[in-house]
Design a protein around this motif. Structure first.
Motif, PDB file in Angstrom:
ATOM      1  N   ARG A 132       1.894 -33.185   7.118  1.00 47.24           N
ATOM      2  CA  ARG A 132       2.627 -31.934   6.852  1.00 47.24           C
ATOM      3  C   ARG A 132       4.117 -32.165   6.650  1.00 47.24           C
ATOM      4  NH1 ARG A 132      -2.177 -31.344   8.370  1.00 47.24           N
ATOM      5  NH2 ARG A 132      -3.115 -29.285   8.523  1.00 47.24           N
ATOM      6  N   LEU A 178      -4.994 -26.025   5.610  1.00 49.45           N
ATOM      7  CA  LEU A 178      -3.700 -25.654   5.040  1.00 49.45           C
ATOM      8  C   LEU A 178      -2.831 -24.839   5.999  1.00 49.45           C
ATOM      9  CD1 LEU A 178      -1.759 -25.353   2.594  1.00 49.45           C
ATOM     10  CD2 LEU A 178      -3.190 -23.455   1.817  1.00 49.45           C
ATOM     11  N   ALA A 179      -3.442 -23.917   6.713  1.00 52.75           N
ATOM     12  CA  ALA A 179      -2.652 -22.991   7.538  1.00 52.75           C
ATOM     13  C   ALA A 179      -2.592 -23.407   9.005  1.00 52.75           C
ATOM     14  CB  ALA A 179      -3.205 -21.576   7.415  1.00 52.75           C
ATOM     15  N   ASP A 180      -3.058 -24.589   9.330  1.00 49.57           N
ATOM     16  CA  ASP A 180      -2.967 -25.040  10.721  1.00 49.57           C
ATOM     17  C   ASP A 180      -1.517 -25.114  11.168  1.00 49.57           C
ATOM     18  OD1 ASP A 180      -5.667 -25.352  10.622  1.00 49.57           O
ATOM     19  OD2 ASP A 180      -5.688 -27.520  10.956  1.00 49.57           O
ATOM     20  N   ASN A 181      -1.274 -24.676  12.388  1.00 47.17           N
ATOM     21  CA  ASN A 181       0.020 -24.888  13.046  1.00 47.17           C
ATOM     22  C   ASN A 181       1.193 -24.117  12.453  1.00 47.17           C
ATOM     23  OD1 ASN A 181      -0.710 -26.648  15.171  1.00 47.17           O
ATOM     24  ND2 ASN A 181      -0.999 -28.280  13.664  1.00 47.17           N
ATOM     25  N   VAL A 182       0.919 -23.109  11.632  1.00 45.73           N
ATOM     26  CA  VAL A 182       2.021 -22.195  11.289  1.00 45.73           C
ATOM     27  C   VAL A 182       2.454 -21.487  12.578  1.00 45.73           C
ATOM     28  CG1 VAL A 182       2.750 -20.199   9.932  1.00 45.73           C
ATOM     29  CG2 VAL A 182       1.147 -21.865   8.953  1.00 45.73           C
ATOM     30  N   ARG A 194       7.295 -26.363  13.857  1.00 45.44           N
ATOM     31  CA  ARG A 194       5.928 -26.540  14.349  1.00 45.44           C
ATOM     32  C   ARG A 194       5.015 -27.025  13.230  1.00 45.44           C
ATOM     33  NH1 ARG A 194       2.508 -25.876  18.257  1.00 45.44           N
ATOM     34  NH2 ARG A 194       0.346 -25.635  17.639  1.00 45.44           N
ATOM     35  N   TYR A 195       5.103 -26.362  12.102  1.00 46.50           N
ATOM     36  CA  TYR A 195       4.208 -26.710  10.986  1.00 46.50           C
ATOM     37  C   TYR A 195       4.512 -28.098  10.440  1.00 46.50           C
ATOM     38  CZ  TYR A 195       1.493 -26.212   6.699  1.00 46.50           C
ATOM     39  OH  TYR A 195       0.570 -26.399   5.690  1.00 46.50           O
ATOM     40  N   MET A 196       5.779 -28.339  10.138  1.00 51.65           N
ATOM     41  CA  MET A 196       6.084 -29.574   9.404  1.00 51.65           C
ATOM     42  C   MET A 196       6.006 -30.812  10.287  1.00 51.65           C
ATOM     43  SD  MET A 196      10.136 -29.390   8.468  1.00 51.65           S
ATOM     44  CE  MET A 196      11.437 -29.803   9.638  1.00 51.65           C
ATOM     45  N   PHE A 197       5.975 -30.617  11.592  1.00 49.86           N
ATOM     46  CA  PHE A 197       5.782 -31.749  12.486  1.00 49.86           C
ATOM     47  C   PHE A 197       4.344 -31.808  13.017  1.00 49.86           C
ATOM     48  CE2 PHE A 197      10.578 -31.354  13.351  1.00 49.86           C
ATOM     49  CZ  PHE A 197      10.888 -32.271  12.356  1.00 49.86           C
ATOM     50  N   GLY A 198       3.443 -31.116  12.318  1.00 47.58           N
ATOM     51  CA  GLY A 198       2.020 -31.236  12.635  1.00 47.58           C
ATOM     52  C   GLY A 198       1.626 -30.666  13.985  1.00 47.58           C
ATOM     53  N   GLY A 199       2.349 -29.655  14.460  1.00 45.94           N
ATOM     54  CA  GLY A 199       1.971 -29.001  15.704  1.00 45.94           C
ATOM     55  C   GLY A 199       2.437 -29.709  16.963  1.00 45.94           C
ATOM     56  N   GLY A 236       5.783 -18.408   9.916  1.00 46.54           N
ATOM     57  CA  GLY A 236       6.286 -19.113  11.099  1.00 46.54           C
ATOM     58  C   GLY A 236       7.037 -18.182  12.035  1.00 46.54           C
TER      59      GLY A 236
END
Lengths: 351, 349
Positions: free
Chosen positions: A110, A327-331, B123-128, B163
């Motif tokens: 990501r 695709l929408a994981d961890n938004v 959160r998203y761009m660091f994979g959670g 987000g």
């Protein structure tokens, strides 16, 4: 940039550095150089997308700074941060896989080259907006004080970021609230293609800290020992005096800003002059001269690094692509809707 | 999450409130109560902002909190919005729960890089690997002759960003309960207060009365037209419904309470019954909140609509200073009533 500015005009007396640390620093510097060269090759083959910013030439500044901290001390960086992750101990497989955009990447594909993070190693990330991560690092320092911990935060940024207002805001708050933050400016002398001499009214960037009554100094960022010593001192100061400080490490990147930069505006004479002070070659002389390692040992070490990066490339190539279903994981931490085409909407209208 | 078709979610709506009851508190005090209770409940919660401590807040929302909790947890900042919003994000990434006050929504524009590029995305761009459990509170809206730079309604800007979660309370009860939900949420929440509502009184809930995000409320039941509004515009919509009731027009007023997530289920259920819809939005019309809600309603209810959806927005101008001009630029009850009449008239054409 005057010649005198390249001297060790404010370098500290080097702290004693044990042989094992020196060997490890050399190994990391070479690992990063190898990684970056292979990443460039993979970019040219089309295996890596987007922007790719290489830190070749900056290995001493990166490795010396990271090595002087405890592994638990948080670090943040810019978008030129593969080296920071590797120096911190991130698995090269996971770093390369992230560049390839695969599930096995540090950030599950990501983030990509500009947005590496490895929280397990207290590496709090690479950020794509110049200066944008600086207040985050101050926040990590705030949290350390809030919890009465003894950690130190190092925020690494480039010369370009010193002209962003948020640096001044962050330095002011860090000093005002006595936060354990090291402002580490890796001055490679160019903000993309613009020389610092055309961007800064005062090219001695360490003087920026003086406005906030914060100690600061310029060091030779091509000398890993000088970098290690300076950060070691700054970390000690932050831990004992609970105060921030700034270090300006003068260095040079050999490549253009990113892989898409043909690098045809910087003077060839300037490039040659800095390449003559290559951090790996100069440090190799020190390591051999001080009998820290034999030439054979260094050769073995380099060969092992090449094998290691070969493995990382193979690993990345063999890793699965991220499934579109993810695709929408961890938004969100607790998502209310997994449909990325209408994420703003609650269900209930479709019956 | 299933939305409740029932209206009042177990607490009084804003219209049935007597302001003279002893339990009635102002919207401002409701917010203070929420923060005080959450500061008492969780040592990771701290407040930070300009003049929130010694000065007790530009709008006195943090009154008494410095005395009660001390300067470590109630932190006065320099005028560095980008800096201290970013600081809050970093602190939240390491597990603290900052509640950042921006003196007004207008100053959020200075901090927008931090909000959009960092709070919403890390959160998203660091994979959670990290969460940002942070609240950014800020009052917005116009009506006090503060001119072009101090009169923004930026609900649409924040609602645009994946987000973030965006909360726009209209009553003291909701202000308290939603702020508590926001502080306990693990993601960044933009909490938009209304300057025009701080003195509004009403009942509030207790320490564990929370309202989940994405759950709207029907403020007034009706049969002819659905009016959707948040924050201060709920009261404008209710005033319009009063006007129209005298004309025999029955309006249903829906307050989604959060614009991200949006309780489209509640809105669509209503519109499928009334077959008419007007959306009221204190912000500008282009790419605005009303436009967004209308688009969702068209997609969900096209076959049920008897007329185009009406929008009532602020005028498409920077907010003027002169009193009459400012009033003319803002959505008024008469404007909403006229929009409802126009929508209903389309049916008879």
């Amino acid at each position: 940039m005057t010649e005198s500015a390249t001297a060790h005009d404010q370098s500290p007396v080097p702290a004693s550095i044990d042989a094992s640390t020196m060997r490890q620093m050399y190994a990391k510097m070479h690992l990063i150089r190898t990684f970056e060269e292979r990443a460039a090759e993979q970019y040219m083959r089309g295996n890596i997308g987007g922007f790719l910013h290489l830190a070749i030439g900056e290995e001493a500044a990166v490795v010396g700074a990271v090595a002087a901290l405890r592994p638990t001390d948080p670090i943040t960086s810019t978008y030129r941060e593969h080296g920071q992750a590797l120096a911190r101990g991130s698995d090269p497989n996971a770093v390369m896989a992230e560049l390839f955009g695969r599930t096995t990447g540090l950030c599950n594909g990501r983030g990509g080259s500009m947005h590496l993070m490895d929280r397990e190693h207290a590496f709090y990330g690479g950020y794509g907006i110049v200066g944008g991560s600086i207040p985050l690092a101050v926040g990590l320092g705030f949290a350390i004080n809030y919890r009465h911990e003894d950690g130190v935060v190092m925020v690494m940024f480039g010369d370009g970021a010193t002209n962003q207002g948020v640096l001044s805001e962050s330095m002011n708050m860090a000093k005002l609230w006595h936060l354990p933050v090291i402002f580490f400016c890796l001055n490679n002398q160019y903000g993309m293609g613009t020389s610092i001499t055309r961007a800064a009214s005062d090219t001695e960037l360490f003087t920026r800290a003086q406005a906030f009554d914060m100690p600061s100094r310029r060091i030779d960022g091509m000398d890993v020992m000088a970098v290690y010593s300076a950060v070691n001192d700054a970390a000690e100061y932050a831990r004992t005096a609970h105060e921030p400080s700034m270090i300006e490490a003068l260095a040079y990147r050999y490549r253009g800003h990113s892989m898409s930069d043909p690098d045809n505006t910087r003077p060839e004479e300037e490039k040659a002059r800095w390449r003559a002070r290559d951090p790996l070659i100069t440090f190799e002389r020190v390591v051999l001269g001080d009998a820290i390692a034999t030439p054979e040992e260094l050769e073995q070490l380099r060969a092992a690094n090449v094998t290691r990066i070969d493995e990382a490339v193979s690993f990345a190539e063999g890793s699965p692509q991220v499934p579109i279903s993810a695709l929408a994981d961890n938004v969100y931490t607790h998502p209310w809707n997994t449909n990325p085409r209408g994420g703003a909407v609650m269900p209930g209208a479709d019956q | 999450m299933e939305h409740q078709p029932a209206r009042w979610s177990g607490h009084a709506g804003c219209r049935s409130v007597s302001t003279s009851t002893p339990t009635s508190v102002s919207y401002r005090e409701a917010l203070t109560q929420a923060m005080r209770e959450e500061l008492q409940r969780d040592a990771n919660v701290f407040l930070m902002g300009e003049d929130i401590g010694l000065f007790e807040g530009s709008f006195k929302v943090t009154r008494g909190l410095l005395t009660e909790f001390g300067p470590t947890r109630i932190v006065d900042t320099p005028i560095s919005e980008a800096g201290f919003v970013g600081l809050g994000i970093g602190a939240a990434m390491s597990g603290l729960r900052p509640v950042i006050e921006l003196m007004t929504v207008n100053f959020s524009i200075v901090a927008m890089d931090q909000i959009v590029n960092n709070a919403a995305k890390v959160r998203y761009m660091f994979g959670g690997q990290v969460s940002v459990p942070m609240v950014i509170r800020m009052p917005g809206g116009a009506g006090h002759q503060l001119g072009a730079q101090h009169s923004h309604s930026l609900e649409a800007w924040f609602t645009h960003i994946p987000g973030l979660k965006v909360v726009c309370p209209s009553t003291p009860y909701d202000a308290k309960a939603l702020l508590k939900t926001a502080i306990r949420d693990d993601d960044p929440v933009i909490f938009l207060e209304s300057e025009g509502l701080y003195a509004k009184k009403g009942p509030v809930g207790g320490a564990e009365d929370l309202i989940p995000f994405g759950q709207g409320i029907i403020r007034r039941e009706g049969t002819h037209c659905t009016i959707v509004a948040v924050s201060r515009m709920v009261w404008i919509a209710l005033a319009a419904a009063d006007i129209l009731a005298n004309e025999g027009i029955s309006c249903e007023v829906i307050d989604p309470r959060t614009t991200r997530p949006l309780d489209l289920g509640m809105i669509a259920t209503s519109v499928r019954r009334t077959n008419h819809c007007v959306v009221v939005d204190e912000g500008w019309p282009e790419c605005g909140l009303a436009a967004n809600v209308a688009a969702h309603v068209y997609e969900a209810c096209f076959d049920w609509l008897d007329a185009p959806i009406g929008r009532v927005n602020a005028a498409d101008v920077p907010m003027p200073y002169a009193h009459d001009l400012e009033q003319a630029a803002l959505p008024r009850a008469d404007d909403v009533a006229q929009a409802v009449r126009a929508t209903l008239a389309r049916r008879e054409r």
